[in-house]
Design a protein around this motif. Sequence first.
Motif, PDB file in Angstrom:
ATOM      1  N   LEU A 144       0.833  -1.206   0.000  1.00 15.18           N
ATOM      2  CA  LEU A 144       0.000   0.000   0.000  1.00 15.18           C
ATOM      3  C   LEU A 144       0.869   1.258   0.000  1.00 15.18           C
ATOM      4  N   GLU A 145       1.983   1.205   0.701  1.00 12.66           N
ATOM      5  CA  GLU A 145       2.872   2.372   0.749  1.00 12.66           C
ATOM      6  C   GLU A 145       3.460   2.659  -0.635  1.00 12.66           C
ATOM      7  N   ARG A 146       3.811   1.596  -1.350  1.00 11.69           N
ATOM      8  CA  ARG A 146       4.377   1.795  -2.695  1.00 11.69           C
ATOM      9  C   ARG A 146       3.305   2.266  -3.676  1.00 11.69           C
ATOM     10  N   LEU A 147       2.090   1.738  -3.544  1.00  9.03           N
ATOM     11  CA  LEU A 147       1.001   2.195  -4.410  1.00  9.03           C
ATOM     12  C   LEU A 147       0.653   3.644  -4.110  1.00  9.03           C
ATOM     13  N   ARG A 148       0.731   4.029  -2.858  1.00  8.03           N
ATOM     14  CA  ARG A 148       0.447   5.414  -2.467  1.00  8.03           C
ATOM     15  C   ARG A 148       1.436   6.373  -3.131  1.00  8.03           C
ATOM     16  N   LEU A 149       2.688   5.936  -3.241  1.00  6.20           N
ATOM     17  CA  LEU A 149       3.700   6.747  -3.919  1.00  6.20           C
ATOM     18  C   LEU A 149       3.354   6.913  -5.394  1.00  6.20           C
ATOM     19  N   ASN A 150       2.906   5.838  -6.015  1.00  5.08           N
ATOM     20  CA  ASN A 150       2.579   5.833  -7.437  1.00  5.08           C
ATOM     21  C   ASN A 150       1.244   6.496  -7.733  1.00  5.08           C
ATOM     22  N   ASP A 151       0.356   6.535  -6.726  1.00  2.00           N
ATOM     23  CA  ASP A 151      -1.003   7.046  -6.917  1.00  2.00           C
ATOM     24  C   ASP A 151      -1.410   7.856  -5.690  1.00  2.00           C
ATOM     25  N   PRO A 152      -1.104   9.154  -5.648  1.00  2.00           N
ATOM     26  CA  PRO A 152      -1.371   9.961  -4.453  1.00  2.00           C
ATOM     27  C   PRO A 152      -2.851  10.196  -4.168  1.00  2.00           C
ATOM     28  N   SER A 153      -3.735   9.874  -5.101  1.00  2.00           N
ATOM     29  CA  SER A 153      -5.168  10.031  -4.833  1.00  2.00           C
ATOM     30  C   SER A 153      -5.713   8.881  -3.997  1.00  2.00           C
ATOM     31  N   PHE A 154      -4.881   7.866  -3.754  1.00  2.00           N
ATOM     32  CA  PHE A 154      -5.262   6.711  -2.944  1.00  2.00           C
ATOM     33  C   PHE A 154      -4.736   6.905  -1.522  1.00  2.00           C
ATOM     34  N   THR A 155      -5.584   6.688  -0.508  1.00  2.38           N
ATOM     35  CA  THR A 155      -5.172   6.848   0.889  1.00  2.38           C
ATOM     36  C   THR A 155      -5.458   5.570   1.662  1.00  2.38           C
ATOM     37  N   TYR A 156      -4.777   5.404   2.794  1.00  2.00           N
ATOM     38  CA  TYR A 156      -5.054   4.242   3.646  1.00  2.00           C
ATOM     39  C   TYR A 156      -4.636   4.535   5.083  1.00  2.00           C
ATOM     40  N   ARG A 215      -8.144   0.731   6.184  1.00  2.00           N
ATOM     41  CA  ARG A 215      -9.270   1.474   5.616  1.00  2.00           C
ATOM     42  C   ARG A 215      -8.718   2.315   4.477  1.00  2.00           C
ATOM     43  N   CYS A 216      -9.179   2.052   3.258  1.00  2.00           N
ATOM     44  CA  CYS A 216      -8.605   2.691   2.074  1.00  2.00           C
ATOM     45  C   CYS A 216      -9.597   3.659   1.436  1.00  2.00           C
ATOM     46  N   GLY A 217      -9.076   4.774   0.925  1.00  2.00           N
ATOM     47  CA  GLY A 217      -9.915   5.761   0.250  1.00  2.00           C
ATOM     48  C   GLY A 217      -9.597   5.826  -1.235  1.00  2.00           C
ATOM     49  N   PHE A 218     -10.652   5.951  -2.063  1.00  2.00           N
ATOM     50  CA  PHE A 218     -10.507   5.937  -3.519  1.00  2.00           C
ATOM     51  C   PHE A 218     -11.342   7.057  -4.130  1.00  2.00           C
ATOM     52  N   LEU A 219     -11.047   7.372  -5.409  1.00  2.00           N
ATOM     53  CA  LEU A 219     -11.815   8.393  -6.127  1.00  2.00           C
ATOM     54  C   LEU A 219     -13.116   7.830  -6.687  1.00  2.00           C
ATOM     55  N   GLY A 220     -13.201   6.523  -6.842  1.00  2.00           N
ATOM     56  CA  GLY A 220     -14.401   5.883  -7.382  1.00  2.00           C
ATOM     57  C   GLY A 220     -14.248   4.382  -7.329  1.00  2.00           C
ATOM     58  N   LEU A 221     -15.287   3.666  -7.795  1.00  2.00           N
ATOM     59  CA  LEU A 221     -15.275   2.215  -7.676  1.00  2.00           C
ATOM     60  C   LEU A 221     -14.289   1.567  -8.634  1.00  2.00           C
TER      61      LEU A 221
END
Length: 598
Positions: free
Chosen positions: A316-328, A341-347
């Motif tokens: 998740l930490e590496r994906l967060r670096l690649n995609d800053p719109s994703f939170t956890y 608990r993860c946050g996304f822009l859409g489904l």
Amino acid sequence: MDREHVRNFCVIAHIDHGKSTLADRFLELTHTISQREMHDQVLDDMDLERERGITIKAHPVRMMYEARDGATYELNLIDTPGHVDFTYEVSRSLAACEGALLVIDAAQGVEAQTIANLHLAMERGLTIIPVINKTDLPSADVAGVTRQIEEIIGMGAEHVLTCSAKNGDGVQAILEAVVERIPPPIAATSEELKALIFDCQFNAYRGAVSYVRVVSGRMARGMTIRMMSHGKTFDVTEVGVFRPAMTPVEALDAGDVGYMIAGIKDAVDVRIGDTITDDARPAPEPLPGFKDAQPMVFSGLYPIEASDYEQLKDALERLRLNDPSFTYEPESSVALGFGFRCGFLGLLHLEIVFARIEREFGIPTISTNPSVIYRVLKTDGEVVEIENPIHWPDPAVIDTVEEPYILAYVIVPSEHIGAVMQLGLDRRGECIDTESLDARRVTLSFEFPLNEIIVDFYDKLKSVTRGYGSLDWEFLEYRVGDMVRVDILLNGEPVDAFSMIVQRERADFRSRQIVKKLKEVIPRQQFRVAIQAAIGARIIARETVSALRKDVTAKCYGGDITRKRKLWEKQKAGKKRMKQIGSVQLPQSAFVEVLKAE
């Protein structure tokens, strides 16, 4: 290269309008890659992108093009996603460019995300070049789409280019238009190094690879740089450009788009939108950054094997670096153990992230019901934001609940207006405006509660419009709603992973859907299992999974009936005792099936 011969541009469009195919033709015409290396969607290098036929990540590439005027130009292209969930990805790419190709399908015409991406580009002051693609299709209506561009975008027909990216017709003219119409990078007002990080990826061996646009100064291998957001310094080990593979160069000058590697091992040290400067001669102030993306959809993510928790955290930490719109953030569940608990822009964003975790990192996971953020005003005046149903306050202390509303723009053929209107009413939507685009298509503007469209609204829209409907939306406001928390109980014990927040009027219907689905997927146990849905202490739906029954009287033949009764009573007492100490076996598929409950 001389700044006057540099062009930075991106390709924006609605999903599936041919951006990646057009990029393929650019690579062929400029001889950036050889014919032997050529294949469809070269820049879409993820398996998921190829399987789904969509662009998920923005992909930069540098091309050298010899124009008709005899000069050679450096063209820095960024191929962007088209789905509404990846609008943030598009906005970051636009910040690194001076112009944009707006690609429109000749058969589909102007669609919702076409307009949304256009507005993003216009807000940044980019030069727009409209391109009508797929002119070779039998259903292509070039004249009709040109009229739409004139009416909606406000550009004359003489500015519109036509092409077929599939067979290459008209692609050369587009490259000439890029050279003629898109301005070169603006001359820097200072010599201090300022480079904007517009994207990033993580390499297990080399650390963070930052995608940069150099605005002023010069970035070279061996220099010491400083991140202006947190002040940390790093030594640059490599700079380079995308051709389309990463190709090292000696330096990146003002106006160039490329990458930078500085041995950054901690993902949190790189922030999208940050400004890089020279540690020896730092810039006085950073470049204007991006707006932080606000996650709209939240879901719990748990490893199937508890031992995978640390690996999942790493992923998740590496994906967060690649995609800053994703939170956890970490959380725990009684049913599923420790997770996030993860946050996304859409489904779709949610589906892509979960799929990437399983494919790229090999970690099988379980997700919980998607939810949105609710604002709860308590009787003591405190306002709390709830994204997880587990944290829902006691109804006795709730004064009002506000739910997020969105403004959705739906573009559909005229004959499907009735079906889309009905779909909107079913999802608690209100149609506030109808506008005709042309003789065949209309734009319907709806106000929707966000939680009504996050799961399957887009799929339903495509279904009722035979694939011709398109959707774009933006956050509107919070409005008061009558929301309740529904808990799912198995033999009287709540399963927190199944808890959900729904409108009170729909709670009974939604609860019946879920308990019926759970009855189908929970295997029969040695005792009877009661599946219940409850609001507080009130049970609103119930199904029962009958117990497995062993024929304990099979060995009895003939004789008095009391012999059999004695065995039945003994079995009954044993099942009652087992129910008191036993736990229900819940299969992993149950969590997935609840999401699909119709």
